[in-house]
Design a protein around this motif. Structure first.
Motif, PDB file in Angstrom:
ATOM      1  N   ASP A 120       0.822  -1.210   0.000  1.00  0.00           N
ATOM      2  CA  ASP A 120       0.000   0.000   0.000  1.00  0.00           C
ATOM      3  C   ASP A 120       0.859   1.264   0.000  1.00  0.00           C
ATOM      4  O   ASP A 120       0.564   2.215  -0.722  1.00  0.00           O
ATOM      5  N   ASP A 121       1.917   1.271   0.818  1.00  0.00           N
ATOM      6  CA  ASP A 121       2.759   2.464   0.895  1.00  0.00           C
ATOM      7  C   ASP A 121       3.492   2.717  -0.420  1.00  0.00           C
ATOM      8  O   ASP A 121       3.693   3.871  -0.812  1.00  0.00           O
ATOM      9  N   GLN A 122       3.847   1.662  -1.129  1.00  0.00           N
ATOM     10  CA  GLN A 122       4.510   1.819  -2.427  1.00  0.00           C
ATOM     11  C   GLN A 122       3.552   2.405  -3.460  1.00  0.00           C
ATOM     12  O   GLN A 122       3.934   3.277  -4.235  1.00  0.00           O
ATOM     13  N   VAL A 123       2.318   1.922  -3.470  1.00  0.00           N
ATOM     14  CA  VAL A 123       1.324   2.415  -4.421  1.00  0.00           C
ATOM     15  C   VAL A 123       1.064   3.903  -4.180  1.00  0.00           C
ATOM     16  O   VAL A 123       1.038   4.704  -5.125  1.00  0.00           O
ATOM     17  N   ALA A 124       0.893   4.278  -2.928  1.00  0.00           N
ATOM     18  CA  ALA A 124       0.621   5.683  -2.595  1.00  0.00           C
ATOM     19  C   ALA A 124       1.813   6.573  -2.947  1.00  0.00           C
ATOM     20  O   ALA A 124       1.645   7.646  -3.537  1.00  0.00           O
ATOM     21  N   ALA A 125       3.032   6.123  -2.606  1.00  0.00           N
ATOM     22  CA  ALA A 125       4.224   6.921  -2.894  1.00  0.00           C
ATOM     23  C   ALA A 125       4.478   7.013  -4.395  1.00  0.00           C
ATOM     24  O   ALA A 125       4.895   8.069  -4.898  1.00  0.00           O
ATOM     25  N   LEU A 126       4.209   5.951  -5.124  1.00  0.00           N
ATOM     26  CA  LEU A 126       4.389   5.954  -6.573  1.00  0.00           C
ATOM     27  C   LEU A 126       3.427   6.945  -7.232  1.00  0.00           C
ATOM     28  O   LEU A 126       3.814   7.725  -8.107  1.00  0.00           O
ATOM     29  N   ALA A 127       2.191   6.943  -6.796  1.00  0.00           N
ATOM     30  CA  ALA A 127       1.203   7.880  -7.346  1.00  0.00           C
ATOM     31  C   ALA A 127       1.591   9.321  -7.035  1.00  0.00           C
ATOM     32  O   ALA A 127       1.482  10.201  -7.899  1.00  0.00           O
ATOM     33  N   ALA A 128       2.053   9.567  -5.817  1.00  0.00           N
ATOM     34  CA  ALA A 128       2.486  10.920  -5.442  1.00  0.00           C
ATOM     35  C   ALA A 128       3.685  11.355  -6.275  1.00  0.00           C
ATOM     36  O   ALA A 128       3.753  12.507  -6.733  1.00  0.00           O
ATOM     37  N   LEU A 129       4.628  10.441  -6.494  1.00  0.00           N
ATOM     38  CA  LEU A 129       5.805  10.751  -7.314  1.00  0.00           C
ATOM     39  C   LEU A 129       5.380  11.048  -8.750  1.00  0.00           C
ATOM     40  O   LEU A 129       5.848  12.015  -9.366  1.00  0.00           O
ATOM     41  N   ARG A 130       4.478  10.242  -9.293  1.00  0.00           N
ATOM     42  CA  ARG A 130       3.987  10.475 -10.656  1.00  0.00           C
ATOM     43  C   ARG A 130       3.340  11.849 -10.774  1.00  0.00           C
ATOM     44  O   ARG A 130       3.598  12.597 -11.723  1.00  0.00           O
ATOM     45  N   ARG A 131       2.523  12.204  -9.795  1.00  0.00           N
ATOM     46  CA  ARG A 131       1.868  13.520  -9.841  1.00  0.00           C
ATOM     47  C   ARG A 131       2.892  14.643  -9.788  1.00  0.00           C
ATOM     48  O   ARG A 131       2.801  15.613 -10.542  1.00  0.00           O
ATOM     49  N   ARG A 132       3.910  14.503  -8.931  1.00  0.00           N
ATOM     50  CA  ARG A 132       4.946  15.538  -8.819  1.00  0.00           C
ATOM     51  C   ARG A 132       5.750  15.652 -10.098  1.00  0.00           C
ATOM     52  O   ARG A 132       5.955  16.747 -10.619  1.00  0.00           O
ATOM     53  N   VAL A 133       6.189  14.514 -10.620  1.00  0.00           N
ATOM     54  CA  VAL A 133       6.983  14.501 -11.857  1.00  0.00           C
ATOM     55  C   VAL A 133       6.166  15.095 -13.004  1.00  0.00           C
ATOM     56  O   VAL A 133       6.669  15.915 -13.775  1.00  0.00           O
ATOM     57  N   SER A 134       4.913  14.711 -13.101  1.00  0.00           N
ATOM     58  CA  SER A 134       4.060  15.229 -14.171  1.00  0.00           C
ATOM     59  C   SER A 134       3.863  16.731 -14.052  1.00  0.00           C
ATOM     60  O   SER A 134       3.899  17.451 -15.054  1.00  0.00           O
ATOM     61  N   ALA A 135       3.659  17.215 -12.852  1.00  0.00           N
ATOM     62  CA  ALA A 135       3.434  18.646 -12.644  1.00  0.00           C
ATOM     63  C   ALA A 135       4.686  19.469 -12.922  1.00  0.00           C
ATOM     64  O   ALA A 135       4.588  20.607 -13.384  1.00  0.00           O
ATOM     65  N   ASP A 136       5.873  18.904 -12.665  1.00  0.00           N
ATOM     66  CA  ASP A 136       7.135  19.634 -12.820  1.00  0.00           C
ATOM     67  C   ASP A 136       7.632  19.686 -14.265  1.00  0.00           C
ATOM     68  O   ASP A 136       8.546  20.447 -14.568  1.00  0.00           O
ATOM     69  N   ARG A 137       7.058  18.892 -15.157  1.00  0.00           N
ATOM     70  CA  ARG A 137       7.561  18.827 -16.532  1.00  0.00           C
ATOM     71  C   ARG A 137       7.203  20.072 -17.322  1.00  0.00           C
ATOM     72  O   ARG A 137       6.168  20.677 -17.097  1.00  0.00           O
ATOM     73  N   THR A 138       8.069  20.438 -18.250  1.00  0.00           N
ATOM     74  CA  THR A 138       7.768  21.546 -19.148  1.00  0.00           C
ATOM     75  C   THR A 138       7.232  21.031 -20.478  1.00  0.00           C
ATOM     76  O   THR A 138       6.442  21.695 -21.119  1.00  0.00           O
ATOM     77  N   ASP A 139       7.646  19.846 -20.898  1.00  0.00           N
ATOM     78  CA  ASP A 139       7.159  19.228 -22.131  1.00  0.00           C
ATOM     79  C   ASP A 139       6.247  18.075 -21.735  1.00  0.00           C
ATOM     80  O   ASP A 139       6.703  17.067 -21.218  1.00  0.00           O
ATOM     81  N   LYS A 140       4.963  18.247 -21.964  1.00  0.00           N
ATOM     82  CA  LYS A 140       3.992  17.243 -21.528  1.00  0.00           C
ATOM     83  C   LYS A 140       3.442  16.428 -22.696  1.00  0.00           C
ATOM     84  O   LYS A 140       2.342  15.888 -22.632  1.00  0.00           O
ATOM     85  N   ALA A 141       4.244  16.322 -23.754  1.00  0.00           N
ATOM     86  CA  ALA A 141       3.805  15.577 -24.936  1.00  0.00           C
ATOM     87  C   ALA A 141       3.668  14.087 -24.639  1.00  0.00           C
ATOM     88  O   ALA A 141       2.757  13.430 -25.145  1.00  0.00           O
ATOM     89  N   GLU A 142       4.555  13.536 -23.828  1.00  0.00           N
ATOM     90  CA  GLU A 142       4.499  12.108 -23.486  1.00  0.00           C
ATOM     91  C   GLU A 142       3.791  11.945 -22.152  1.00  0.00           C
ATOM     92  O   GLU A 142       4.106  12.627 -21.178  1.00  0.00           O
ATOM     93  N   ARG A 143       2.838  11.033 -22.110  1.00  0.00           N
ATOM     94  CA  ARG A 143       2.106  10.757 -20.869  1.00  0.00           C
ATOM     95  C   ARG A 143       2.995  10.000 -19.894  1.00  0.00           C
ATOM     96  O   ARG A 143       3.649   9.025 -20.266  1.00  0.00           O
ATOM     97  N   ILE A 144       3.028  10.442 -18.648  1.00  0.00           N
ATOM     98  CA  ILE A 144       3.788   9.769 -17.590  1.00  0.00           C
ATOM     99  C   ILE A 144       2.787   9.039 -16.702  1.00  0.00           C
ATOM    100  O   ILE A 144       1.843   9.639 -16.192  1.00  0.00           O
ATOM    101  N   THR A 145       3.003   7.743 -16.525  1.00  0.00           N
ATOM    102  CA  THR A 145       2.112   6.919 -15.714  1.00  0.00           C
ATOM    103  C   THR A 145       2.922   6.236 -14.615  1.00  0.00           C
ATOM    104  O   THR A 145       4.152   6.293 -14.596  1.00  0.00           O
TER     105      THR A 145
END
Length: 88
Positions: A24-49
């Protein structure tokens, strides 16, 4: 959605499907990391999952696979990450 440059196949369909059981902690941390990485990107052409990050994590693990030793998951985690057996 990003597609394979050689045809119109979506990029995610070019990968082999695999399954991993995560804590559970890995799933939650992975989702949080994905959201942070996605928000910090300047080029959003490729979807990050979550799978994008899991593939990167597997590449990192394979690169450092020579450092893994031990008989249990906890021992192997400690040999690679220095994390104590009781931390997870």
């Amino acid at each position: 959605m990003t597609t394979n440059s050689e045809d119109d196949t979506p990029r995610y369909q070019t990968f082999i499907r695999s399954e991993a059981r995560l804590r559970d902690d890995q799933v939650a941390a992975l989702a949080a990391l994905r959201r942070r990485v996605s928000a910090d990107r300047t080029d959003k052409a490729e979807r990050i999952t979550d799978n994008t990050l899991i593939r990167i994590a597997v590449d990192l693990l394979l690169r450092h696979g020579h450092q893994i030793s031990g008989n249990t998951e906890a021992e192997m985690r400690r040999s690679l990450l220095g994390v104590d057996i009781n931390d997870h």
